[in-house]
Enzyme design. Structure first.
Site, PDB file in Angstrom:
ATOM      1  N   SER A 101       0.801  -1.227   0.000  1.00 30.81           N
ATOM      2  CA  SER A 101       0.000   0.000   0.000  1.00 30.81           C
ATOM      3  C   SER A 101       0.828   1.269   0.000  1.00 30.81           C
ATOM      4  O   SER A 101       0.346   2.309  -0.434  1.00 30.81           O
ATOM      5  CB  SER A 101      -0.970  -0.001   1.186  1.00 30.81           C
ATOM      6  OG  SER A 101      -0.278  -0.197   2.398  1.00 30.81           O
TER       7      SER A 101
ATOM      8  N   HIS B  86      -5.221  -3.318  -3.046  1.00 27.81           N
ATOM      9  CA  HIS B  86      -4.838  -2.372  -4.101  1.00 27.81           C
ATOM     10  C   HIS B  86      -4.655  -3.029  -5.461  1.00 27.81           C
ATOM     11  O   HIS B  86      -4.306  -2.361  -6.434  1.00 27.81           O
ATOM     12  CB  HIS B  86      -3.545  -1.639  -3.718  1.00 27.81           C
ATOM     13  CG  HIS B  86      -3.691  -0.809  -2.492  1.00 27.81           C
ATOM     14  ND1 HIS B  86      -4.235   0.443  -2.492  1.00 27.81           N
ATOM     15  CD2 HIS B  86      -3.402  -1.086  -1.191  1.00 27.81           C
ATOM     16  CE1 HIS B  86      -4.258   0.925  -1.256  1.00 27.81           C
ATOM     17  NE2 HIS B  86      -3.754   0.019  -0.448  1.00 27.81           N
TER      18      HIS B  86
ATOM     19  N   LYS C   6     -11.650   0.785  -2.499  1.00 25.24           N
ATOM     20  CA  LYS C   6     -10.567   1.438  -3.244  1.00 25.24           C
ATOM     21  C   LYS C   6     -10.949   1.491  -4.724  1.00 25.24           C
ATOM     22  O   LYS C   6     -11.821   2.274  -5.069  1.00 25.24           O
ATOM     23  CB  LYS C   6      -9.261   0.735  -2.923  1.00 25.24           C
ATOM     24  CG  LYS C   6      -8.877   1.113  -1.472  1.00 25.24           C
ATOM     25  CD  LYS C   6      -7.741   0.377  -0.848  1.00 25.24           C
ATOM     26  CE  LYS C   6      -7.491   0.973   0.541  1.00 25.24           C
ATOM     27  NZ  LYS C   6      -6.908   0.023   1.478  1.00 25.24           N
TER      28      LYS C   6
HETATM   29  C1  LIG Z   1      -6.903  -0.133   2.900  1.00 26.97           C
HETATM   30  C2  LIG Z   1      -6.325  -1.439   3.221  1.00 26.97           C
HETATM   31  C3  LIG Z   1      -6.942  -2.297   4.139  1.00 26.97           C
HETATM   32  C4  LIG Z   1      -8.116  -1.865   4.963  1.00 26.97           C
HETATM   33  O1  LIG Z   1      -9.280  -1.806   4.204  1.00 26.97           O
HETATM   34  P1  LIG Z   1     -10.472  -0.875   4.693  1.00 26.97           P
HETATM   35  O2  LIG Z   1     -11.655  -1.404   3.972  1.00 26.97           O
HETATM   36  O3  LIG Z   1     -10.110   0.508   4.320  1.00 26.97           O
HETATM   37  O4  LIG Z   1     -10.578  -1.067   6.183  1.00 26.97           O
HETATM   38  C5  LIG Z   1      -6.416  -3.555   4.312  1.00 26.97           C
HETATM   39  N1  LIG Z   1      -5.299  -3.945   3.651  1.00 26.97           N
HETATM   40  C6  LIG Z   1      -4.662  -3.132   2.783  1.00 26.97           C
HETATM   41  C7  LIG Z   1      -3.442  -3.631   2.078  1.00 26.97           C
HETATM   42  C8  LIG Z   1      -5.144  -1.860   2.557  1.00 26.97           C
HETATM   43  O5  LIG Z   1      -4.501  -1.032   1.738  1.00 26.97           O
END
Ligand SMILES: *Cc1c(COP(=O)(O)O)cnc(C)c1O
Length: 393
Positions: free
Chosen positions: A182, A210, A240
């Site tokens: 991330s 991602h 995302k």
């Molecule tokens: C954003 C993210 C999460 C958390 O997801 P949310 O739905 O925002 O709680 C988990 N793992 C990774 C790699 C992320 O980038």
């Protein structure tokens, strides 16, 4: 008896962070139109969003959401096991399973909760959890909460992962990795890790928050590119690239059946509002079928990388929408971010402890909603911002 004042301790930690100039600040966005936003009355081009496909404001998603809300109302009113599970959730779980090539899928309200739920359901105290050093905080927190032995390996290094697995050869073992990292944007060596897990009799878990919607021939992500038997625990989020909210875990029927019983962050929480499930369902249709949209994102990524190389801006080896520009000190990264904001760009500085000290960076994220001109302007601004920031630090 005297106890420490825990509220005072929290305030002292806050003051310490303030002195180091490491405070995080909540900014209120006043308007959003794709990647154009307004903060403090100032129009900025947003290069920080995870809306990689530009779906968050897509008419098909708005339409799906409002129609479903008109039909179902807003809240799910209960946990999945107690009357909160609607046709909309069931349809989305089926679609996610089909898209990722898994037998079943299970919705969670957030990705953080999905990771916490999976790790605490699968792991016991005598087990071993092995993770990449740069994994997302929710995977780390899940491993800690599980009480299992927790060992981290060098970033994207399968040999280092092997050493950690071999340190406890008789323990039940889970190897968890981000698919796309991330804060760095690079992709884990998934085939190597899958092969390692096979020889070590460990279970592989991939967090593709991602990758989903962005990578893979039909946008199903880098985790789904491996078959279920090689990557038996696949997690990804819906907030995302898919532009909605929530998350899911996909895998075998026996994995999902077990999680329904034992993943506490699934059992003891209110189900996602059904209209959000409907919107996510519409988002998958676009992410899966709109090759042109995914190709547009890839064009922006290529343009940014080529442009950065041409003006001597070093990037990390990332094929994803996350294209960090390493700066070094927190001060220099903040200074670059502030300069970019005055020039009309929102590109926050990412500092310790989110990333290792000394590797503060600008985390640039690209979207299919950016135009070629947007990316060109960012490159011009970066070329001016970086020498200033580094010189000042
Ligand atoms: C954003 C993210 C999460 C958390 O997801 P949310 O739905 O925002 O709680 C988990 N793992 C990774 C790699 C992320 O980038």
């Amino acid at each position: 008896m005297s106890r420490p004042d825990i509220l005072a301790r929290l305030a002292a930690a806050h003051a310490h962070r303030a002195r180091e100039d490491l405070l995080r600040r909540v900014r209120t966005i006043e308007r959003v139109d794709g990647c154009r936003i307004v903060i403090d009355g100032k129009a900025l081009l947003n290069f920080a969003s995870n809306d990689y496909l530009g779906l968050a404001q897509h008419p098909a998603l708005r339409d799906a959401l409002t129609k479903a809300a008109a039909h179902w109302g807003v809240g799910a009113t209960a946990a999945h096991l107690l009357g909160g599970h609607r046709q909309e959730h069931a349809a989305l779980e089926e679609k996610l399973a089909r898209w990722t090539g898994r037998e079943r899928a299970l919705l969670f309200s957030t990705g953080y909760m999905a990771n916490l739920g999976v790790l605490t359901a699968l792991l016991r105290e005598d087990d071993l959890c092995v993770q990449d050093k740069l994994n997302h905080a929710s995977l780390i927190d899940g491993a800690r909460a599980s009480g299992a032995q927790f060992k981290r390996y060098r970033h994207a290094d399968a040999a280092s992962a092997q050493q950690q697995l071999q340190s406890l050869p008789a323990a039940g073992a889970l190897l968890a990795t981000d698919g796309v990292f991330s804060m760095d944007g690079d992709v884990a060596p998934l085939a190597e890790l899958a092969a390692l897990c096979k020889t070590q009799h460990a279970t592989l878990m991939i967090d593709d928050a991602h990758g989903i919607g962005v990578l893979g021939a039909d946008g199903a992500g880098c985790g789904a590119a491996l078959p279920q038997e090689d990557a038996p625990v696949l997690m990804a989020t819906l907030g995302k690239a898919l532009g909605v909210a929530g998350a899911f875990v996909a895998g075998s029927a026996r994995l999902i059946d077990g999680l329904v019983q034992f993943a506490r962050s699934y059992v003891y929480t209110t189900a996602l509002p059904p209209a959000l499930a409907t919107a996510a369902n519409a988002a998958i249709d676009i992410a899966r079928d709109d090759d042109e949209r995914r190709a547009r994102l890839q064009q922006r990524i290529a343009q940014f990388r080529d442009g950065a190389a041409a003006c001597g801006i070093a990037l990390l080896p990332s094929p994803s929408a996350i294209q960090p520009v390493l700066i070094g000190t927190s001060d220099a990264a903040l200074s670059a971010s502030r300069y970019l904001e005055t020039a009309g760009f929102y590109v926050p500085a990412i500092r310790a402890p989110t990333v290792p000290a000394g590797s503060a960076r600008l985390r640039v994220t690209l979207s299919a909603a950016h135009t070629e001109g947007d990316v060109a302007r960012l490159l011009d601004a970066l070329a001016l911002a970086l020498p200033r920031a580094r010189g000042a630090a």
